[in-house]
Structures are given as structure tokens and as C-alpha cells.
Design an enzyme around this catalytic site. Sequence first.
Site, PDB file in Angstrom:
ATOM      1  N   GLY A  10      41.978  30.144  39.168  1.00  0.00           N
ATOM      2  CA  GLY A  10      42.550  30.439  37.853  1.00  0.00           C
ATOM      3  C   GLY A  10      43.534  29.363  37.434  1.00  0.00           C
ATOM      4  O   GLY A  10      43.757  28.390  38.146  1.00  0.00           O
ATOM      5  N   ILE A  12      47.021  29.446  36.927  1.00  0.00           N
ATOM      6  CA  ILE A  12      48.217  29.286  37.772  1.00  0.00           C
ATOM      7  C   ILE A  12      47.793  29.073  39.230  1.00  0.00           C
ATOM      8  O   ILE A  12      48.365  28.244  39.937  1.00  0.00           O
ATOM      9  CB  ILE A  12      49.172  30.493  37.626  1.00  0.00           C
ATOM     10  CG1 ILE A  12      49.620  30.638  36.164  1.00  0.00           C
ATOM     11  CG2 ILE A  12      50.403  30.320  38.539  1.00  0.00           C
ATOM     12  CD1 ILE A  12      50.541  31.816  35.873  1.00  0.00           C
ATOM     13  N   LEU A  76      47.294  36.408  43.202  1.00  0.00           N
ATOM     14  CA  LEU A  76      47.315  36.077  41.765  1.00  0.00           C
ATOM     15  C   LEU A  76      46.091  36.617  41.033  1.00  0.00           C
ATOM     16  O   LEU A  76      46.033  36.558  39.806  1.00  0.00           O
ATOM     17  CB  LEU A  76      47.372  34.546  41.578  1.00  0.00           C
ATOM     18  CG  LEU A  76      48.754  33.891  41.561  1.00  0.00           C
ATOM     19  CD1 LEU A  76      49.412  33.972  42.915  1.00  0.00           C
ATOM     20  CD2 LEU A  76      48.653  32.443  41.140  1.00  0.00           C
ATOM     21  N   THR A  95      40.407  45.947  38.390  1.00  0.00           N
ATOM     22  CA  THR A  95      40.741  44.698  39.094  1.00  0.00           C
ATOM     23  C   THR A  95      42.180  44.747  39.582  1.00  0.00           C
ATOM     24  O   THR A  95      42.481  44.416  40.728  1.00  0.00           O
ATOM     25  CB  THR A  95      40.580  43.486  38.155  1.00  0.00           C
ATOM     26  OG1 THR A  95      39.286  43.526  37.609  1.00  0.00           O
ATOM     27  CG2 THR A  95      40.781  42.183  38.902  1.00  0.00           C
ATOM     28  N   ALA A 117      51.967  38.242  42.212  1.00  0.00           N
ATOM     29  CA  ALA A 117      52.171  37.763  40.848  1.00  0.00           C
ATOM     30  C   ALA A 117      52.194  38.961  39.914  1.00  0.00           C
ATOM     31  O   ALA A 117      51.237  39.732  39.853  1.00  0.00           O
ATOM     32  CB  ALA A 117      51.044  36.820  40.453  1.00  0.00           C
ATOM     33  N   TYR A 149      47.491  47.076  30.920  1.00  0.00           N
ATOM     34  CA  TYR A 149      47.825  45.900  31.732  1.00  0.00           C
ATOM     35  C   TYR A 149      49.199  46.081  32.375  1.00  0.00           C
ATOM     36  O   TYR A 149      49.354  45.946  33.590  1.00  0.00           O
ATOM     37  CB  TYR A 149      47.790  44.654  30.846  1.00  0.00           C
ATOM     38  CG  TYR A 149      48.116  43.398  31.590  1.00  0.00           C
ATOM     39  CD1 TYR A 149      47.384  43.021  32.714  1.00  0.00           C
ATOM     40  CD2 TYR A 149      49.158  42.571  31.180  1.00  0.00           C
ATOM     41  CE1 TYR A 149      47.683  41.855  33.402  1.00  0.00           C
ATOM     42  CE2 TYR A 149      49.458  41.409  31.861  1.00  0.00           C
ATOM     43  CZ  TYR A 149      48.723  41.057  32.974  1.00  0.00           C
ATOM     44  OH  TYR A 149      49.024  39.912  33.656  1.00  0.00           O
ATOM     45  N   LYS A 153      49.882  46.558  36.422  1.00  0.00           N
ATOM     46  CA  LYS A 153      50.717  45.646  37.206  1.00  0.00           C
ATOM     47  C   LYS A 153      51.957  46.386  37.745  1.00  0.00           C
ATOM     48  O   LYS A 153      52.446  46.066  38.826  1.00  0.00           O
ATOM     49  CB  LYS A 153      51.141  44.431  36.365  1.00  0.00           C
ATOM     50  CG  LYS A 153      50.022  43.482  36.027  1.00  0.00           C
ATOM     51  CD  LYS A 153      49.218  42.982  37.224  1.00  0.00           C
ATOM     52  CE  LYS A 153      49.967  42.051  38.134  1.00  0.00           C
ATOM     53  NZ  LYS A 153      49.076  41.485  39.195  1.00  0.00           N
TER      54      LYS A 153
END
Length: 323
Positions: A10, A12, A76, A95, A117, A149, A153
Site C-alpha cells: 500500500g 504507507i 497496516l 477487512t 495503524a 470505518y 478501527k
Amino acid sequence: MRALITGGAGFIGSHLAEALLAEGHRVVAIDDLSTGSEDNIRHLFDRPNFQFVLETITNEGVMDRLVSECDIVFHLAAAVGVELIVRDPVHTIETNVLGGSIVLRIANRYRRKVILASTSEIYGKSTDVPFREDGDGVMGPTTHSRWAYANSKAMDEFLALAYHKQRGLPVVICRFFNTIGPRQTGRYGMVVPRFVRQALRGEPLTVYGDGQQSRCFADVADIVQAVIRLAAHPGAVGQVFNLGNTEEITILDLARLVIRLTGSQSLIVLVPYDQAYEPGFEDMRRRVPDISRAAALIGFRPSHSLEDTLCRIIAYYRKRECA
Ligand code: UDP
């Protein structure tokens, strides 16, 4: 050190892989290329200390082997980009939540340190800027996909901190604020690569809403250096860190700046949020990190100005478009 980077192809992740290799570490990158790209890491393929595994992190057998063979996991791999999240919330939630849970469970099995991350989305609609790590997150309703999202997270963060508290697993949480640099794609909504491409093609720059919302954009090089320092610092374990730049700019001014730096003839058009994303879409007006915690522990201080970073991104896109 042998580092495993999930999401290593990806934006980053590939910069982190490069920086770790430059410091003499061994790097294994796992990526399913759902949003990452082989183009981001192809130049690393002939490096003896680098290995790429094309696989999803939800393949527990493969992850078990890779985690057992490494000293530290940089997690990440995640569904990123507001546009993608709104378009495919099932993929986002699965995911992030399933992937995070698998990574932590296996890392705990082998007692490997995990650098997780995370994201400034965690603060949601909070207006309490600058955001401190111990500040409240303000979430919108579950009927708006955007918040999937932040919540997914947040679940990763809760689980990582729970593994630390309850099982003594060494974890460090890095909350990335808007991060930019070469290789970032505009395909999933990120504003800077979109504006740069639009400007270089002479197309109108699409500013969403009234353009008065602001963001702080950090150079990916500053962010990966901070991640590496935090990973190495024993005092970071069990803690959450904001990583970002504190220089604030409105999106309308960002569009003007990109037009000036590219010398483009492009115009700016205002696009209502409902059209850009989905009906009822909620954006944050301001998002500014308080970075004093990382500054105190590792001396974190972003070294690139927005203009410098934009110039590098513009040069990167110019080269690609000509290639
Ligand atoms: N944005 C925009 N035009 C675009 C893409 C994004 O005006 O083509 C806006 C977006 O609505 C947000 C800001 O730019 O206010 C930053 O968007 P991005 O998706 O890069 O990151 P976010 O801060 O939303 O996570």
C-alpha cells in the site's frame, strides 16, 4: 530485526518497507493488492532482505507462519479511503475487524510486538480541536456508512489495548492523520492525488461542499520515521499516538495551491457532498492533531512543508503520466 508489514504494497506500507530496509532490517510484506499495488514495491523485489507475499491477512495459516518468523508486526492492512468505505462497507468492516482480530490473536500466540495503524477518523465529528489521544470520538449513526470505518478501527484499537492489558502483549497504536506522498492513489477518494491529477490533465478540480473544511497534510516520509521510532521505544508500548502535521489548510485553498504549483489552467468546481458520496454524508469541518505526546517521547516534529510535499507529488505524477 525481521519486520512483517501487513498492507506492505500500500501507499504507507511501501514507504515503511523502504525505510526499514534502508535501516538494514529484513522486511516481509503481505498484501492482497485489493487497494495496494505491485507497482509500489516492484523496485524492492531484487533486494535480498525483502520478500513479498501475495495473500490476504485473513488466511490464518499463512499469517501464522509469517508472524512466527518475524520479530515485529506492522499492521497496516485495512480498507482505506472514504469513497471506498461508502461504496463497499461490507469489505471495510470485514477487512478491518476480522483482519485486526487475526493479526492480534496470532501475534499474541508468538508474543510479537504489534504496531497498529489507526486513523484520525476515530475522533469522528468531534469539534474539540486539536485532537488529543484521550479526547472523545463523536460518531454519527450506523445508517451512514462513513462511520463504519471509524468504528471498525476503534474496534481494532480496543482489541489491541485489551490484549496489552489482559495478556501483556506489547502493542503501539499510531493514529495517522491525513498523510500524503508519492504513490498515493486518488482512486478511493483521497483529495491530494485527485487534485494533482485533475490539475495536470487540465480538468476541473472537484472541491466537495463549500471547500471551507480544513485538513492538515503530513508527508509520508515524516510519518514512517515516527512509526519506526515508536516501534523501537519501550516507552511507547500500550499507548496511542497521533501522527500528523499541524499546518492547517482549507480544501478550497488546497485546490488553489495545487493549481499554482502545477501552473495549470484548471478551474475549480464545487460539488455537493450528496453527489460526491451519498445522501446524508457528513464531513468533518476541521481535523487537527495534537502531536505533543509523540513529540515528548521521540521528538516527533514534521520536517516537510505542505508545498514541498506537493511539489514531490506533482513531480511523481508528471513522470508517471509521461512514462
Ligand atoms: N475532497 C474534495 N474533493 C475530492 C476529494 C476529497 O473536496 O475530490 C474533500 C473531502 O470531502 C474532505 C477532504 O477533501 O473534506 C479530505 O478528503 P480525503 O478523502 O482525502 O480525506 P478525509 O479527511 O476525508 O479522510
